[in-house]
Scaffold this motif. Structure first.
Motif, PDB file in Angstrom:
ATOM      1  N   ALA A 108       3.262  -3.917  11.102  1.00 44.34           N
ATOM      2  CA  ALA A 108       4.348  -3.154  10.469  1.00 44.34           C
ATOM      3  C   ALA A 108       3.827  -1.770  10.142  1.00 44.34           C
ATOM      4  N   VAL A 109       4.693  -0.778  10.261  1.00 39.90           N
ATOM      5  CA  VAL A 109       4.371   0.601   9.882  1.00 39.90           C
ATOM      6  C   VAL A 109       5.444   1.060   8.904  1.00 39.90           C
ATOM      7  N   VAL A 110       4.983   1.589   7.777  1.00 38.66           N
ATOM      8  CA  VAL A 110       5.888   1.983   6.702  1.00 38.66           C
ATOM      9  C   VAL A 110       5.478   3.362   6.171  1.00 38.66           C
ATOM     10  N   CYS A 111       6.476   4.209   5.918  1.00 36.93           N
ATOM     11  CA  CYS A 111       6.258   5.455   5.179  1.00 36.93           C
ATOM     12  C   CYS A 111       7.350   5.520   4.120  1.00 36.93           C
ATOM     13  N   GLN A 112       6.966   5.334   2.889  1.00 37.82           N
ATOM     14  CA  GLN A 112       7.954   5.280   1.811  1.00 37.82           C
ATOM     15  C   GLN A 112       8.684   6.604   1.653  1.00 37.82           C
ATOM     16  N   ALA A 113       7.980   7.723   1.806  1.00 38.45           N
ATOM     17  CA  ALA A 113       8.584   9.049   1.592  1.00 38.45           C
ATOM     18  C   ALA A 113       9.715   9.335   2.578  1.00 38.45           C
TER      19      ALA A 113
ATOM     20  N   PRO B  37       2.923   6.823  -1.393  1.00 34.79           N
ATOM     21  CA  PRO B  37       4.240   6.996  -0.775  1.00 34.79           C
ATOM     22  C   PRO B  37       4.314   8.057   0.317  1.00 34.79           C
ATOM     23  N   GLU B  38       3.420   9.017   0.339  1.00 36.68           N
ATOM     24  CA  GLU B  38       3.444  10.071   1.362  1.00 36.68           C
ATOM     25  C   GLU B  38       2.746   9.645   2.653  1.00 36.68           C
ATOM     26  N   ALA B  39       2.028   8.547   2.625  1.00 38.49           N
ATOM     27  CA  ALA B  39       1.231   8.114   3.774  1.00 38.49           C
ATOM     28  C   ALA B  39       2.038   7.263   4.747  1.00 38.49           C
ATOM     29  N   VAL B  40       1.568   7.250   5.987  1.00 40.98           N
ATOM     30  CA  VAL B  40       2.040   6.286   6.983  1.00 40.98           C
ATOM     31  C   VAL B  40       1.064   5.109   6.893  1.00 40.98           C
TER      32      VAL B  40
ATOM     33  N   VAL C 185       0.831  -1.203   0.000  1.00 42.23           N
ATOM     34  CA  VAL C 185       0.000   0.000   0.000  1.00 42.23           C
ATOM     35  C   VAL C 185       0.871   1.260   0.000  1.00 42.23           C
ATOM     36  N   ALA C 186       1.984   1.243   0.711  1.00 38.05           N
ATOM     37  CA  ALA C 186       2.896   2.393   0.727  1.00 38.05           C
ATOM     38  C   ALA C 186       3.450   2.685  -0.667  1.00 38.05           C
ATOM     39  N   ALA C 187       3.604   1.663  -1.485  1.00 41.22           N
ATOM     40  CA  ALA C 187       4.081   1.878  -2.850  1.00 41.22           C
ATOM     41  C   ALA C 187       3.059   2.674  -3.664  1.00 41.22           C
ATOM     42  N   ARG C 188       1.783   2.517  -3.353  1.00 40.56           N
ATOM     43  CA  ARG C 188       0.720   3.248  -4.063  1.00 40.56           C
ATOM     44  C   ARG C 188       0.468   4.632  -3.452  1.00 40.56           C
TER      45      ARG C 188
END
Length: 193
Positions: free
Chosen positions: A108-113, A62-65, A57-60
Protein backbone atom coordinates in the motif's frame (compact mmCIF):
# COMPACT_ATOMS: atom_id res chain seq x y z
CA UNK A 1 10.24 19.22 -4.71
CA UNK A 2 9.71 15.53 -4.05
CA UNK A 3 7.92 14.50 -0.89
CA UNK A 4 9.85 12.44 1.67
CA UNK A 5 9.55 8.69 1.14
CA UNK A 6 9.11 6.37 4.12
CA UNK A 7 9.04 2.59 4.34
CA UNK A 8 6.66 1.58 7.13
CA UNK A 9 8.47 -1.58 8.08
CA UNK A 10 11.00 -3.18 10.37
CA UNK A 11 11.89 -5.79 7.73
CA UNK A 12 15.50 -5.72 6.55
CA UNK A 13 14.37 -7.63 3.45
CA UNK A 14 11.96 -4.87 2.43
CA UNK A 15 14.60 -2.25 3.13
CA UNK A 16 17.09 -4.09 0.89
CA UNK A 17 14.51 -4.36 -1.89
CA UNK A 18 13.52 -0.69 -1.72
CA UNK A 19 17.22 0.26 -1.92
CA UNK A 20 17.20 -1.16 -5.47
CA UNK A 21 15.19 1.86 -6.61
CA UNK A 22 18.02 4.28 -5.68
CA UNK A 23 15.61 6.62 -3.92
CA UNK A 24 16.33 8.31 -0.61
CA UNK A 25 13.95 6.98 2.03
CA UNK A 26 13.52 6.71 5.76
CA UNK A 27 12.32 3.67 7.67
CA UNK A 28 9.75 3.91 10.45
CA UNK A 29 8.20 1.08 12.49
CA UNK A 30 4.45 0.96 11.89
CA UNK A 31 3.49 -0.30 15.38
CA UNK A 32 0.46 -2.22 14.09
CA UNK A 33 -1.13 -5.25 15.75
CA UNK A 34 -0.69 -8.04 13.19
CA UNK A 35 -3.24 -10.41 14.73
CA UNK A 36 -5.72 -11.81 12.22
CA UNK A 37 -9.36 -10.87 12.68
CA UNK A 38 -11.94 -13.62 13.14
CA UNK A 39 -12.74 -15.17 9.78
CA UNK A 40 -10.11 -13.13 7.94
CA UNK A 41 -8.50 -14.96 5.02
CA UNK A 42 -4.72 -14.81 4.50
CA UNK A 43 -5.27 -12.53 1.51
CA UNK A 44 -7.52 -10.16 3.48
CA UNK A 45 -5.03 -10.15 6.36
CA UNK A 46 -2.09 -9.20 4.11
CA UNK A 47 -4.08 -6.46 2.36
CA UNK A 48 -5.41 -5.01 5.63
CA UNK A 49 -2.02 -5.01 7.33
CA UNK A 50 -0.20 -3.40 4.40
CA UNK A 51 -2.71 -0.55 4.42
CA UNK A 52 -2.76 -0.23 8.22
CA UNK A 53 1.04 -0.04 8.33
CA UNK A 54 1.15 2.68 5.68
CA UNK A 55 -1.65 4.65 7.34
CA UNK A 56 -0.10 4.36 10.83
CA UNK A 57 3.16 5.90 9.67
CA UNK A 58 1.43 8.44 7.39
CA UNK A 59 -0.50 9.69 10.42
CA UNK A 60 2.85 10.57 12.06
CA UNK A 61 4.38 11.95 8.83
CA UNK A 62 1.46 13.43 6.85
CA UNK A 63 3.62 15.10 4.17
CA UNK A 64 5.45 11.87 3.29
CA UNK A 65 4.67 9.17 0.76
CA UNK A 66 4.54 6.01 2.86
CA UNK A 67 4.90 2.41 1.71
CA UNK A 68 3.40 -0.39 3.78
CA UNK A 69 3.68 -4.06 2.94
CA UNK A 70 2.76 -7.39 4.44
CA UNK A 71 3.12 -11.02 3.48
CA UNK A 72 1.14 -14.01 4.66
CA UNK A 73 1.92 -17.58 3.68
CA UNK A 74 -1.38 -19.22 2.70
CA UNK A 75 -1.59 -23.01 3.02
CA UNK A 76 -5.05 -24.03 1.78
CA UNK A 77 -6.65 -20.97 3.38
CA UNK A 78 -4.66 -21.13 6.62
CA UNK A 79 -2.30 -18.28 7.42
CA UNK A 80 1.22 -19.36 8.33
CA UNK A 81 3.17 -16.61 10.00
CA UNK A 82 6.82 -16.15 10.83
CA UNK A 83 7.94 -19.19 12.81
CA UNK A 84 10.11 -17.31 15.29
CA UNK A 85 12.12 -20.35 16.33
CA UNK A 86 13.58 -23.65 15.14
CA UNK A 87 10.79 -25.92 16.40
CA UNK A 88 8.03 -23.92 14.70
CA UNK A 89 10.04 -23.62 11.47
CA UNK A 90 10.53 -27.40 11.44
CA UNK A 91 6.81 -27.96 11.94
CA UNK A 92 5.93 -25.46 9.17
CA UNK A 93 8.29 -27.01 6.64
CA UNK A 94 7.04 -30.51 7.43
CA UNK A 95 3.47 -29.36 6.77
CA UNK A 96 4.48 -27.61 3.55
CA UNK A 97 6.46 -30.44 1.93
CA UNK A 98 4.85 -31.49 -1.32
CA UNK A 99 2.29 -28.68 -0.97
CA UNK A 100 1.46 -25.60 -3.00
CA UNK A 101 1.27 -22.38 -1.03
CA UNK A 102 0.31 -18.89 -2.04
CA UNK A 103 2.39 -16.16 -0.50
CA UNK A 104 -0.05 -13.27 -0.30
CA UNK A 105 2.15 -10.18 -0.60
CA UNK A 106 0.31 -6.88 -0.32
CA UNK A 107 1.63 -3.36 -0.73
CA UNK A 108 0.00 0.00 0.00
CA UNK A 109 1.14 3.56 -0.69
CA UNK A 110 -0.38 6.42 1.27
CA UNK A 111 0.17 10.19 1.40
CA UNK A 112 -2.07 11.79 3.98
CA UNK A 113 -1.43 15.36 2.77
CA UNK A 114 -2.66 14.64 -0.75
CA UNK A 115 -5.25 11.99 0.13
CA UNK A 116 -3.43 9.43 -2.01
CA UNK A 117 -4.21 5.81 -1.12
CA UNK A 118 -3.55 2.76 -3.27
CA UNK A 119 -3.23 -0.89 -2.39
CA UNK A 120 -2.44 -3.97 -4.45
CA UNK A 121 -1.77 -7.66 -4.00
CA UNK A 122 0.96 -9.74 -5.64
CA UNK A 123 0.16 -13.38 -4.93
CA UNK A 124 3.03 -15.81 -5.48
CA UNK A 125 2.30 -19.49 -6.03
CA UNK A 126 5.09 -21.66 -4.59
CA UNK A 127 5.37 -25.44 -4.87
CA UNK A 128 7.49 -27.12 -2.21
CA UNK A 129 9.34 -30.33 -3.01
CA UNK A 130 8.84 -33.47 -0.95
CA UNK A 131 11.37 -32.77 1.77
CA UNK A 132 12.97 -35.28 4.10
CA UNK A 133 13.29 -34.43 7.79
CA UNK A 134 17.08 -34.44 7.29
CA UNK A 135 16.84 -31.90 4.43
CA UNK A 136 14.59 -29.66 6.53
CA UNK A 137 17.03 -29.80 9.45
CA UNK A 138 20.03 -29.14 7.21
CA UNK A 139 18.29 -26.16 5.65
CA UNK A 140 17.21 -24.66 8.97
CA UNK A 141 20.69 -25.04 10.46
CA UNK A 142 22.23 -23.33 7.42
CA UNK A 143 19.83 -20.40 7.00
CA UNK A 144 17.78 -20.02 10.21
CA UNK A 145 14.84 -18.30 8.42
CA UNK A 146 12.85 -17.76 11.60
CA UNK A 147 11.84 -14.22 10.61
CA UNK A 148 10.32 -15.26 7.26
CA UNK A 149 6.70 -16.20 6.60
CA UNK A 150 6.70 -19.86 5.64
CA UNK A 151 10.20 -20.56 7.03
CA UNK A 152 12.03 -20.38 3.69
CA UNK A 153 14.13 -17.74 1.94
CA UNK A 154 13.84 -18.15 -1.82
CA UNK A 155 16.60 -15.60 -2.30
CA UNK A 156 19.01 -17.94 -0.51
CA UNK A 157 19.39 -21.66 0.05
CA UNK A 158 15.61 -21.94 0.45
CA UNK A 159 15.33 -22.06 -3.34
CA UNK A 160 16.51 -25.69 -3.07
CA UNK A 161 13.30 -26.51 -1.17
CA UNK A 162 11.10 -25.49 -4.07
CA UNK A 163 10.05 -27.07 -7.34
CA UNK A 164 8.24 -24.03 -8.80
CA UNK A 165 7.54 -20.34 -8.27
CA UNK A 166 4.83 -18.56 -10.24
CA UNK A 167 4.67 -14.75 -9.99
CA UNK A 168 4.33 -11.71 -12.22
CA UNK A 169 6.32 -9.57 -9.74
CA UNK A 170 9.61 -11.35 -8.97
CA UNK A 171 10.44 -9.52 -5.73
CA UNK A 172 7.04 -10.24 -4.19
CA UNK A 173 8.19 -13.50 -2.65
CA UNK A 174 10.99 -11.69 -0.80
CA UNK A 175 8.42 -9.31 0.69
CA UNK A 176 7.95 -6.19 -1.44
CA UNK A 177 6.51 -6.39 -4.97
CA UNK A 178 8.62 -3.71 -6.63
CA UNK A 179 6.74 -3.62 -9.94
CA UNK A 180 3.52 -2.76 -8.14
CA UNK A 181 5.35 -0.47 -5.71
CA UNK A 182 6.91 1.50 -8.60
CA UNK A 183 3.53 1.89 -10.29
CA UNK A 184 1.96 3.25 -7.10
CA UNK A 185 4.90 5.53 -6.33
CA UNK A 186 4.67 7.07 -9.81
CA UNK A 187 0.90 7.58 -9.30
CA UNK A 188 1.70 9.28 -5.98
CA UNK A 189 4.06 11.70 -7.76
CA UNK A 190 7.40 10.09 -6.90
CA UNK A 191 9.92 10.31 -9.75
CA UNK A 192 11.77 7.04 -10.17
CA UNK A 193 13.96 7.66 -13.23
Amino acid sequence: MQRPLILASTSRYRRELLNRLHLPFDVQPPDVDETALDGETPRELAERLALEKARAVAARFPEAVVIGSDQVADLAGEALGKPGDHARATAQLRRMRGQTLVFQTAVAVVCQATGFVQRDLAPVRVVFRELSDAAIEQYLQAEQPYDCAGSAKSEGLGIALLSAIDSDDPTALVGLPLIRTCRMLRAAGVELL
